[in-house]
Design a protein around this motif. Structure first.
Motif, PDB file in Angstrom:
ATOM      1  N   LEU A 169       0.800  -1.219   0.000  1.00  0.00           N
ATOM      2  CA  LEU A 169       0.000   0.000   0.000  1.00  0.00           C
ATOM      3  C   LEU A 169       0.836   1.274   0.000  1.00  0.00           C
ATOM      4  CD1 LEU A 169      -2.967  -1.030   2.345  1.00  0.00           C
ATOM      5  CD2 LEU A 169      -2.784  -1.197  -0.160  1.00  0.00           C
ATOM      6  N   THR A 170       1.878   1.334   0.802  1.00  0.00           N
ATOM      7  CA  THR A 170       2.702   2.544   0.839  1.00  0.00           C
ATOM      8  C   THR A 170       3.407   2.756  -0.494  1.00  0.00           C
ATOM      9  OG1 THR A 170       2.973   2.453   3.236  1.00  0.00           O
ATOM     10  CG2 THR A 170       4.607   3.728   2.010  1.00  0.00           C
ATOM     11  N   LYS A 171       3.897   1.688  -1.099  1.00  0.00           N
ATOM     12  CA  LYS A 171       4.526   1.810  -2.422  1.00  0.00           C
ATOM     13  C   LYS A 171       3.504   2.327  -3.437  1.00  0.00           C
ATOM     14  CE  LYS A 171       6.511  -2.362  -1.581  1.00  0.00           C
ATOM     15  NZ  LYS A 171       6.932  -3.698  -1.945  1.00  0.00           N
ATOM     16  N   SER A 172       2.293   1.807  -3.356  1.00  0.00           N
ATOM     17  CA  SER A 172       1.230   2.254  -4.256  1.00  0.00           C
ATOM     18  C   SER A 172       0.925   3.732  -4.043  1.00  0.00           C
ATOM     19  CB  SER A 172      -0.034   1.424  -4.021  1.00  0.00           C
ATOM     20  OG  SER A 172       0.196   0.068  -4.282  1.00  0.00           O
ATOM     21  N   PHE A 173       0.898   4.146  -2.782  1.00  0.00           N
ATOM     22  CA  PHE A 173       0.637   5.548  -2.458  1.00  0.00           C
ATOM     23  C   PHE A 173       1.711   6.449  -3.060  1.00  0.00           C
ATOM     24  CE2 PHE A 173       1.333   9.168   0.435  1.00  0.00           C
ATOM     25  CZ  PHE A 173       0.092   9.784   0.352  1.00  0.00           C
ATOM     26  N   ARG A 174       2.957   6.105  -2.858  1.00  0.00           N
ATOM     27  CA  ARG A 174       4.059   6.907  -3.397  1.00  0.00           C
ATOM     28  C   ARG A 174       3.956   7.023  -4.917  1.00  0.00           C
ATOM     29  NH1 ARG A 174       8.406   7.614   0.175  1.00  0.00           N
ATOM     30  NH2 ARG A 174       9.764   7.980  -1.599  1.00  0.00           N
TER      31      ARG A 174
END
Length: 125
Positions: free
Chosen positions: A83-88
């Motif tokens: 999720l954090t990678k997707s957000f970035r």
């Protein structure tokens, strides 16, 4: 508002990631879904993908980057560790598309309140 501030460089990516990671997982998934919609509204295109990956700081082999390279979305359905990678990645895509949109369509001024944060912050009311 936070997502638009990130796209316009009014908040740092680090701040954005800290905010995102402080949210419960269900809210993180909602934010990713909203970001996909914002990217569409800002007219993101497949040509923006390589720069988005470079700006995001994630590797091109990470699942969200591979998905975006194939112009596939749905990152909100990925496992929690993605999720954090997707957000970035989606913030980078949104930033690229929104910057272009502001330069091409809103350069002479516009009524989009999210493009006028600096004017709002100077208004004491």
């Amino acid at each position: 508002m936070i997502l638009n501030e990130l796209a316009q460089g009014l908040r740092s990516t680090t701040e954005g990631v800290e905010w995102f990671e402080s949210l419960p997982e269900d809210d993180q998934r909602r934010v990713l879904h909203a970001l996909v919609l914002f990217c569409g509204q800002a007219r993101a295109c497949e040509g923006d993908v390589p720069e988005s990956i470079a700006r995001s700081g994630i590797r091109p082999t990470h699942t969200p980057a591979v998905m975006l390279t194939k112009w596939r979305f749905g990152m909100e359905d990925l496992p929690a560790y993605e999720l954090t990678k997707s957000f970035r990645l989606l913030v980078a895509l949104f930033s690229i598309a929104d910057t272009r949109r502001r330069a091409l369509h809103c350069a002479g001024g516009c009524g989009h309140e999210w493009h006028n944060f600096s004017a709002q912050s100077q208004d004491p009311t």
